[in-house]
Design a protein around this motif. Sequence first.
Motif, PDB file in Angstrom:
ATOM      1  N   SER A  53       0.836  -1.211   0.000  1.00 40.41           N
ATOM      2  CA  SER A  53       0.000   0.000   0.000  1.00 40.41           C
ATOM      3  C   SER A  53       0.866   1.255   0.000  1.00 40.41           C
TER       4      SER A  53
ATOM      5  N   GLN B 109      -8.724  -0.074  -0.951  1.00 36.08           N
ATOM      6  CA  GLN B 109      -9.144  -1.380  -0.443  1.00 36.08           C
ATOM      7  C   GLN B 109     -10.526  -1.305   0.179  1.00 36.08           C
TER       8      GLN B 109
ATOM      9  N   GLU C 136      -5.714  -4.219  -3.574  1.00 39.01           N
ATOM     10  CA  GLU C 136      -6.452  -5.412  -3.144  1.00 39.01           C
ATOM     11  C   GLU C 136      -7.946  -5.284  -3.420  1.00 39.01           C
TER      12      GLU C 136
HETATM   13 MG   LIG Z   1      -2.114  -2.864   2.033  1.00 37.29          MG
END
Ligand SMILES: [Mg+2]
Length: 597
Positions: free
Chosen positions: A395, A436, A516
């Motif tokens: 991330s 996400q 993700e």
């Molecule tokens: Mg992450």
Amino acid sequence: MILRRMGTGGTRPRASAWSSLRPLLGDRRSSIVGLALSSVLSGITEAATLALVAQVAATLVDGAKRVHVDVGPLHMNEAIGTLLALALALSVVRLILQVPISLLPARIAAQVQARLRENLFDAFTRASWAVKSRDHEGHLQDLVTNQVTQAASGALQATALLVALLTFLVMVISALALNVAVALIVLAAAIALFALLRPLNALGGRVARALSQAQMNYAGEVGEAIRVAEETDVFGVAAVQRSQIDRLVARTRDLFSRTQLIAGLGPNVYQSLVYLILVAGLAAVYETGAGQFGSLGAVVLLLVRAGGYGRQFQSSYLVVRQTLPFVERVQDAERRYLASSPFAGAVPLTRVETLAFKDVSFAYLPDRPVLSKVSFKVAGGEAIGIVGPSGAGKSTLVQILLRLRAPDSGRYLVNGDPAEQFAREDWQRRVACVPQEPRLLHASVADNIRFLRDLDDAAVQRAARLAGIHEDVMGWSDGYDTIVGPRADAVSGGQQQRICLARALAAEPEILVLDEPTSALDPHSERLIQESLAALKGELTLFVVAHRMSTLDMCERVLVLVDGRLEAFDTVDRLRLDSSYYRSASALADGVSVAKS
Ligand SMILES: [Mg+2]
Ligand SMILES: Nc1ncnc2c1ncn2[C@@H]1O[C@H](COP(=O)(O)OP(=O)(O)O)[C@@H](O)[C@H]1O
């Protein structure tokens, strides 16, 4: 959430109270000059009226028809009627002056409030993501509501302070003109008194600072309680949560009560002491035997009024001191936001041909590197997978790719040039991301996809089709007007995620980053999103942080990140041979699917 301290970027005690207030009132100079003039005029009319009334009353007691005045600069010998008419006219003028004296402070305080809110929110939107993401729950809300309201009341009190000070001075000067001895004694004593009460004012400031902090803590905890309401119910910890919040409520209650006590005590003590001084002043006159009955009455009247204005001054001063911590907190936050504002860049960006990291390193904390010398190069139109264990820095890498964060060292190159030099707006127009956790606005589906950008309905629907959400939306009774939002039940997690994908696609980005995207999805949504991505392949540069190995099948190359290091960057086929992480992760994934079937 438990026992968390809210560091708020350091509000520190300031040397000068005025240095904090000046910027508040600084750009309202004409209003302040108007207010000062009105106050002085109002003071003069009041002093003159009082002096006239006292003289007329004394003359009436004597039974005379004409008032004979011979004090200080005043030499008069007029009929009582004339003087009463003059007093009446002065009272009317004073009455009219109350309009600006009431209107201007209201306007100044309202403008201060609006300005603080505008500036603070403006600064927040310009702050770096690093600073924004560190802010605690409810922090900005409390700043722009509670703390700004308190700061604006400080501005109101500052104007009251000005009015009180000027009127006080006019009263004292008038009294001086009538009887120097009494006026001087009272003036000196009033100033000494104010100095005597300074410790109380300072204490008021300190308690208010603590109150301001306590309010921030309280707002933060309440914000967090709202966020974890579901978990609180499930885990049955509401009672613990209540007692925590109650403790914070009790703390603000105690501090609030103390600020109010100090705010009331100071002026009341002051007022009572002023009467003592007044009596002492009269005693001094008696001793010296100076003065004429009428003028003495006028002096006493003026000094009583001066005492009133002195009390008002003392009271406003205390409240101003108590609101300064709120002003400072708001100003500190604004400064902190602006100081973090990232470099905007100026070079126009027309097309993204290549993206490259050169030895990029990054750490959130000094001694804990999250990315270490990561290097790779990607051409426009490629589909890149990013995999690695949780906490590997995926991330973080994505946030640097998006220019939300800048590398600590190494370089991020776009078309071979430093990324930060390209105009931020150009960049923003060309990139999009799906986080996400889908975050919807409480608004219609269409507005959620549009997301404050100037996009027509056709663009919205095109994006919805691409994201595989169009069919679902058409099935809802209000279609694209259906209201969705953080707490709306109408949409499942998978649908929310697809609305966010549509949002990302709506402005036709050149680079799309998904962090993700399928990690928490139902199989149906997962399949739809994978179909969308497959359809987009080749149309744009795609980065997909992948949780499921199946997502990687569509990627030309895959970045394997382990412990912040680039373990491998190659095709899926090559990774099966070369990357130990990739092999063990896919073995695990295969095992899971075998177990399932
Ligand atoms: Mg992450
Ligand atoms: N805002 C932050 N402040 C401090 N540490 C952070 C922050 N975000 C992530 N980290 C830490 O950086 C490391 C990498 O996090 P992240 O990039 O989110 O990994 P991944 O996405 O691969 O799971 C983790 O150890 C995480 O705890």
